[in-house]
Design a protein around this motif. Structure first.
Motif, PDB file in Angstrom:
ATOM      1  N   CYS A  65       0.836  -1.212   0.000  1.00  0.00           N
ATOM      2  CA  CYS A  65       0.000   0.000   0.000  1.00  0.00           C
ATOM      3  C   CYS A  65       0.866   1.255   0.000  1.00  0.00           C
ATOM      4  CB  CYS A  65      -0.934   0.000   1.211  1.00  0.00           C
ATOM      5  SG  CYS A  65      -2.292  -1.157   1.066  1.00  0.00           S
ATOM      6  N   LEU A  91       2.264   1.641  -3.541  1.00  0.00           N
ATOM      7  CA  LEU A  91       1.240   2.122  -4.462  1.00  0.00           C
ATOM      8  C   LEU A  91       0.895   3.587  -4.199  1.00  0.00           C
ATOM      9  CD1 LEU A  91      -1.161  -0.967  -4.575  1.00  0.00           C
ATOM     10  CD2 LEU A  91       0.384  -0.179  -6.366  1.00  0.00           C
ATOM     11  N   SER A 133       1.491   6.561  -6.832  1.00  0.00           N
ATOM     12  CA  SER A 133       0.336   7.364  -7.265  1.00  0.00           C
ATOM     13  C   SER A 133       0.555   8.844  -7.013  1.00  0.00           C
ATOM     14  CB  SER A 133      -0.922   6.896  -6.538  1.00  0.00           C
ATOM     15  OG  SER A 133      -1.227   5.579  -6.903  1.00  0.00           O
ATOM     16  N   CYS A 163      -3.971   7.398 -11.191  1.00  0.00           N
ATOM     17  CA  CYS A 163      -3.326   7.562  -9.878  1.00  0.00           C
ATOM     18  C   CYS A 163      -4.362   7.815  -8.792  1.00  0.00           C
ATOM     19  CB  CYS A 163      -2.316   8.702  -9.929  1.00  0.00           C
ATOM     20  SG  CYS A 163      -0.889   8.342 -10.956  1.00  0.00           S
ATOM     21  N   THR A 175      -6.036   4.578  -8.013  1.00  0.00           N
ATOM     22  CA  THR A 175      -5.141   3.730  -7.216  1.00  0.00           C
ATOM     23  C   THR A 175      -5.129   4.180  -5.764  1.00  0.00           C
ATOM     24  OG1 THR A 175      -3.778   3.328  -9.169  1.00  0.00           O
ATOM     25  CG2 THR A 175      -2.794   2.831  -7.043  1.00  0.00           C
ATOM     26  N   MET A 235      -8.172   2.919  -4.143  1.00  0.00           N
ATOM     27  CA  MET A 235      -8.024   1.497  -3.852  1.00  0.00           C
ATOM     28  C   MET A 235      -7.205   1.284  -2.582  1.00  0.00           C
ATOM     29  SD  MET A 235      -6.365  -1.583  -6.110  1.00  0.00           S
ATOM     30  CE  MET A 235      -4.705  -0.967  -5.916  1.00  0.00           C
ATOM     31  N   LEU A 261      -7.447  -5.165  -5.815  1.00  0.00           N
ATOM     32  CA  LEU A 261      -6.005  -5.343  -5.661  1.00  0.00           C
ATOM     33  C   LEU A 261      -5.526  -6.561  -6.444  1.00  0.00           C
ATOM     34  CD1 LEU A 261      -3.420  -4.400  -4.210  1.00  0.00           C
ATOM     35  CD2 LEU A 261      -4.019  -5.965  -2.365  1.00  0.00           C
ATOM     36  N   TYR A 266      -5.829  -5.697 -10.182  1.00  0.00           N
ATOM     37  CA  TYR A 266      -4.818  -4.679 -10.493  1.00  0.00           C
ATOM     38  C   TYR A 266      -3.448  -5.325 -10.661  1.00  0.00           C
ATOM     39  CZ  TYR A 266      -2.052  -0.402  -9.743  1.00  0.00           C
ATOM     40  OH  TYR A 266      -1.180   0.635  -9.875  1.00  0.00           O
ATOM     41  N   THR A 267      -3.091  -6.218  -9.756  1.00  0.00           N
ATOM     42  CA  THR A 267      -1.771  -6.827  -9.824  1.00  0.00           C
ATOM     43  C   THR A 267      -1.658  -7.793 -11.005  1.00  0.00           C
ATOM     44  OG1 THR A 267      -2.429  -8.522  -8.229  1.00  0.00           O
ATOM     45  CG2 THR A 267      -1.305  -6.580  -7.376  1.00  0.00           C
ATOM     46  N   GLN A 298      -1.327  -5.671 -14.123  1.00  0.00           N
ATOM     47  CA  GLN A 298       0.004  -5.067 -14.133  1.00  0.00           C
ATOM     48  C   GLN A 298       1.059  -6.100 -14.530  1.00  0.00           C
ATOM     49  OE1 GLN A 298       1.175  -3.338 -10.430  1.00  0.00           O
ATOM     50  NE2 GLN A 298       3.116  -2.626 -11.210  1.00  0.00           N
TER      51      GLN A 298
END
Length: 151
Positions: free
Chosen positions: A30, A33, A37, A50, A53, A56, A71, A74-75, A78
């Protein structure tokens, strides 16, 4: 009398039930991230992405079930994009093969081959996927909260 003792014991167990703490690896993710961002917002690069994110990250800290799904998605996205980065960026007309990329941090200037940069990005993405799918992280999120990210 026996039934009353059992229900009293169950209520004591329910009252002493401790909610899971924020796992250290999730806290580190976190923080990473959030820093990425904020730097994206300051540099005015993908500001909307951003901000999403950051929302999130706030939802993750709020133990929202939706944040866990966000999450994880997102990962995975990515990891997919970073893994395809060498293919996407390879353009024989614009790419000088064999020359390393240069970077400058203050007075320090360095040269790193592109394959090392791609390998580091892929490893970081794999670590994020590992963090997002561990049992401790899943146990941290409250599954009784509905799917509304802002509740």
């Amino acid at each position: 009398m026996r039934a009353q003792d059992i229900t009293a014991a169950e209520s004591k167990v329910a009252a002493t039930k401790v909610k899971p703490k924020l796992p250290k690896r999730l806290a580190a993710l976190c923080a990473l991230l959030a820093i990425a961002s904020i730097s994206g917002i300051v540099a005015k690069q993908g500001v909307l992405f951003c901000i999403l994110t950051l929302l999130m990250v706030v939802a993750v800290l709020g133990r929202q079930r939706t944040a866990m799904y966000m999450l994880q998605g997102y990962t995975l996205i990515q990891l997919l994009l970073v893994s395809m980065l060498p293919v996407i960026l390879y353009d024989p007309g614009n790419l000088v093969v064999g020359n390393p990329s240069t970077f400058q941090i203050g007075e320090l200037q360095g040269k790193i081959p592109d394959y090392i940069i791609f390998a580091l990005l892929i490893i970081l993405s794999m670590l994020q996927v590992w963090i997002a799918f561990t049992a401790k992280v899943k146990a941290y999120f409250n599954t009784k909260i509905n799917m509304n990210i802002m509740s």
